[in-house]
Design a protein around this motif. Structure first.
Motif, short mmCIF file in Angstrom:
data_model
loop_
_atom_site.label_atom_id
_atom_site.label_comp_id
_atom_site.label_asym_id
_atom_site.label_seq_id
_atom_site.Cartn_x
_atom_site.Cartn_y
_atom_site.Cartn_z
N GLY A 114 19.49 -40.17 2.04
CA GLY A 114 19.44 -39.71 0.66
C GLY A 114 18.37 -40.42 -0.15
N ALA A 115 18.26 -41.74 0.02
CA ALA A 115 17.25 -42.49 -0.70
C ALA A 115 15.85 -42.05 -0.30
CB ALA A 115 17.43 -43.99 -0.45
N GLY A 116 15.65 -41.79 1.00
CA GLY A 116 14.35 -41.35 1.48
C GLY A 116 13.95 -40.00 0.93
N GLN A 117 14.87 -39.05 0.94
CA GLN A 117 14.58 -37.73 0.39
C GLN A 117 14.24 -37.82 -1.10
OE1 GLN A 117 17.87 -35.07 1.08
NE2 GLN A 117 17.58 -35.01 3.30
N LEU A 118 15.02 -38.58 -1.81
CA LEU A 118 14.82 -38.73 -3.25
C LEU A 118 13.45 -39.35 -3.54
CD1 LEU A 118 16.15 -38.49 -6.06
CD2 LEU A 118 17.15 -40.74 -5.68
N SER A 119 13.14 -40.42 -2.82
CA SER A 119 11.85 -41.09 -3.03
C SER A 119 10.68 -40.18 -2.70
CB SER A 119 11.80 -42.35 -2.18
OG SER A 119 10.54 -42.97 -2.30
N GLY A 147 28.59 -56.91 -0.48
CA GLY A 147 28.15 -58.12 0.19
C GLY A 147 26.90 -57.92 1.03
N LYS A 148 26.90 -58.50 2.23
CA LYS A 148 25.72 -58.48 3.09
C LYS A 148 25.30 -57.07 3.49
CE LYS A 148 26.34 -63.11 5.02
NZ LYS A 148 26.54 -63.92 6.27
N ALA A 149 26.27 -56.17 3.67
CA ALA A 149 25.92 -54.79 4.02
C ALA A 149 25.09 -54.15 2.91
CB ALA A 149 27.19 -53.97 4.27
N ALA A 150 25.45 -54.42 1.65
CA ALA A 150 24.68 -53.88 0.53
C ALA A 150 23.29 -54.49 0.48
CB ALA A 150 25.41 -54.14 -0.78
N LEU A 151 23.20 -55.78 0.77
CA LEU A 151 21.90 -56.43 0.79
C LEU A 151 21.01 -55.81 1.86
CD1 LEU A 151 19.88 -58.61 0.00
CD2 LEU A 151 21.10 -60.19 1.54
N GLU A 152 21.54 -55.60 3.05
CA GLU A 152 20.74 -55.01 4.12
C GLU A 152 20.31 -53.60 3.77
OE1 GLU A 152 19.51 -56.57 6.76
OE2 GLU A 152 20.41 -58.35 5.83
N PHE A 153 21.19 -52.84 3.13
CA PHE A 153 20.82 -51.49 2.71
C PHE A 153 19.70 -51.54 1.68
CE2 PHE A 153 21.43 -47.98 -0.38
CZ PHE A 153 21.04 -46.93 0.44
N ALA A 154 19.83 -52.42 0.70
CA ALA A 154 18.79 -52.54 -0.33
C ALA A 154 17.45 -52.91 0.29
CB ALA A 154 19.21 -53.58 -1.37
N ARG A 155 17.47 -53.82 1.24
CA ARG A 155 16.23 -54.19 1.92
C ARG A 155 15.61 -52.99 2.64
NH1 ARG A 155 18.37 -59.85 4.72
NH2 ARG A 155 17.80 -61.26 3.02
N SER A 156 16.46 -52.14 3.22
CA SER A 156 15.95 -51.01 4.01
C SER A 156 15.26 -49.96 3.16
CB SER A 156 17.09 -50.37 4.81
OG SER A 156 17.94 -49.59 3.98
N ILE A 157 15.55 -49.92 1.86
CA ILE A 157 14.94 -48.91 0.98
C ILE A 157 14.02 -49.55 -0.05
CG2 ILE A 157 16.87 -47.33 1.32
CD1 ILE A 157 17.84 -48.06 -1.50
N ARG A 158 13.78 -50.83 0.09
CA ARG A 158 13.02 -51.59 -0.91
C ARG A 158 11.63 -51.03 -1.15
NH1 ARG A 158 13.58 -57.69 -0.16
NH2 ARG A 158 13.77 -58.21 -2.36
N GLU A 159 10.96 -50.59 -0.12
CA GLU A 159 9.56 -50.18 -0.24
C GLU A 159 9.39 -48.70 -0.59
OE1 GLU A 159 7.34 -52.52 -0.28
OE2 GLU A 159 8.90 -53.99 0.24
N LEU A 160 10.45 -47.99 -0.81
CA LEU A 160 10.33 -46.57 -1.16
C LEU A 160 9.70 -46.44 -2.53
CD1 LEU A 160 13.75 -45.19 0.16
CD2 LEU A 160 11.50 -45.12 1.29
N ALA A 161 8.59 -45.72 -2.59
CA ALA A 161 7.77 -45.71 -3.81
C ALA A 161 8.30 -44.80 -4.91
CB ALA A 161 6.33 -45.31 -3.46
N GLY A 162 9.16 -43.84 -4.56
CA GLY A 162 9.60 -42.87 -5.56
C GLY A 162 10.89 -43.24 -6.28
N ILE A 163 11.47 -44.38 -5.90
CA ILE A 163 12.70 -44.82 -6.57
C ILE A 163 12.52 -46.27 -7.03
CG2 ILE A 163 14.18 -43.27 -5.26
CD1 ILE A 163 15.07 -45.67 -3.57
N ARG A 164 13.30 -46.63 -8.04
CA ARG A 164 13.33 -48.01 -8.52
C ARG A 164 14.78 -48.46 -8.56
NH1 ARG A 164 13.06 -51.36 -13.54
NH2 ARG A 164 13.88 -49.61 -14.72
N ILE A 165 15.12 -49.44 -7.75
CA ILE A 165 16.49 -49.96 -7.72
C ILE A 165 16.70 -50.82 -8.96
CG2 ILE A 165 18.15 -51.37 -6.47
CD1 ILE A 165 16.52 -50.72 -3.90
N VAL A 166 17.67 -50.42 -9.81
CA VAL A 166 17.90 -51.15 -11.06
C VAL A 166 19.27 -51.81 -11.12
CG1 VAL A 166 16.28 -49.72 -12.36
CG2 VAL A 166 18.71 -49.06 -12.26
N GLY A 167 20.12 -51.60 -10.10
CA GLY A 167 21.42 -52.23 -10.14
C GLY A 167 22.41 -51.62 -9.18
#
Length: 365
Positions: A114-119, A147-167
């Motif tokens: 979902g994050a990839g499609q959106l970005s 916890g750690k699962a959320a951190l790993e997910f955030a890292r996996s989508i960190r470089e997607l240019a079309g989205i900005r993680i705000v919280g």
């Protein structure tokens, strides 16, 4: 029952606007004392008018469940909308992009797909959209584990240019199993701690956690237990219902939405039939209360069954209701009821003030 109510055709959905205004004010005041913003969920009423009332009272924006709701709210003049649902598919992404050109809009992500499609969609349009990572609150219906699962997910989508993680966003749906205020307080502390601990992990990894969003109509009523997050998203608090009565959070007089019905037959001394059923009330049940609603002024009478257009009302003693009597019913779940009608009847201190359009009725696409 006053004469103006008795004149309405039944079944009819009635909103007591003086109670609505108090409910909106009370929730905002509680949130403010706890240092929280309030972004109410409008799936409860699906009305641009009522959403406008909430924003004018001081809410920071609104939460919508579906794009269809968000589009209607934007047309009604709401300028800040969070869509608390994963948007999958090119048709929805195009609509979100179009909406982002009209109002401030944000949404959630809970999967790499979902994050990839959106970005990709927003990057091709040379835009970025703000997103919250959805954290599972115990329902296992789509959120990333904390916890750690959320951190790993955030890292996996960190470089997607079309989205900005705000919280982060959290929905603690298990709170609706609560029997009392103390259990609700415990659930509130759990959602607060889960969000804060997960946010700390992400912040230590370089993510900016500008928004920590949680708070239901149950935990929003104990805002002091949510200190530290940034906003709550209470929804059916605007009306209240039997679910809140059941948990001891409100009294019947705090419930703004009622379904007006007429008694149309009396098969025996204990049972009467009213002209309201699942098409006008709701078949939802409460965890710890029998029946399908609270009959104002007749707490001894139970709505023990519903057909599509009939309600079965019984009393252990002789039923005090007679053919032709009109009754107000507080539904078990108010959010379902507004989506069953095109408009509701607005009253203020017992006086009819006009109809309110449910302009996002059926807009679940």
């Amino acid at each position: 029952m006053n004469r103006e109510l008795e004149k309405l055709p039944t079944p009819a959905v009635v909103i007591h606007m003086d109670i609505v205004e108090k409910n909106v004010s009370d929730m905002l005041e509680g949130a403010c004392r706890a240092g929280l913003k309030h972004r109410p969920h409008i799936k409860t009423h699906r009305s641009g008018y009522l959403a406008g009332l909430q924003v004018e009272a001081g809410c920071s924006g609104i939460t919508a469940a579906k794009l269809g709701e968000a589009e209607v709210m934007a047309e009604a003049g709401i300028q800040d909308i969070f869509i608390a649902y994963p948007l999958i598919g090119e048709d929805k992404l195009q609509r979100l992009l179009d909406l982002s050109g009209k109002v401030k809009v944000s949404t959630l992500v809970n999967s790499a797909v979902g994050a990839g499609q959106l970005s990709d969609f927003f990057e091709k349009a040379h835009k970025r959209v703000d997103v919250l990572i959805e954290i599972d609150g115990g329902l296992n219906r789509g959120g990333v584990k904390p916890g750690k699962a959320a951190l790993e997910f955030a890292r996996s989508i960190r470089e997607l240019a079309g989205i900005r993680i705000v919280g982060l966003m959290y929905y603690g749906g298990l709170v609706y199993n609560s029997r009392n205020i103390e259990e609700i307080r415990q659930y509130a502390r759990e959602e607060r701690d889960t969000l804060l601990q997960t946010a700390k992990l992400l912040e230590e990894d370089g993510f900016r956690m500008e928004v920590l969003s949680a708070g239901s109509s149950f935990t929003g009523k104990v805002p002091e237990e949510l200190r530290g997050i940034t906003e709550i998203r209470s929804g059916h608090y605007i009306f209240n219902d039997c679910g809140q009565i059941d948990a001891g959070l409100v009294k019947p007089d705090d419930c703004a939405l009622r379904v007006l019905a007429t008694v149309v037959s009396k098969p025996d001394e204990h049972v009467v039939i009213a002209d309201v059923g699942t098409k006008s009330l709701t078949g939802d049940v409460c965890h710890y209360r029998k029946g399908y609603g609270w009959i104002c002024g007749y707490p001894e009478v139970e709505i023990y069954a519903l057909n599509e257009e009939h309600a079965f009302l019984r009393c252990e003693a002789e039923n005090p209701l007679q053919i032709g009597d009109k009754i107000e019913i507080i539904p078990n779940h108010a959010c379902v009821v507004t989506n069953l009608v095109d408009r509701v009847y607005g009253f203020y201190n017992g006086k009819f003030r006009g109809t309110i359009e449910i302009d996002a009725r059926g807009r679940s696409e």
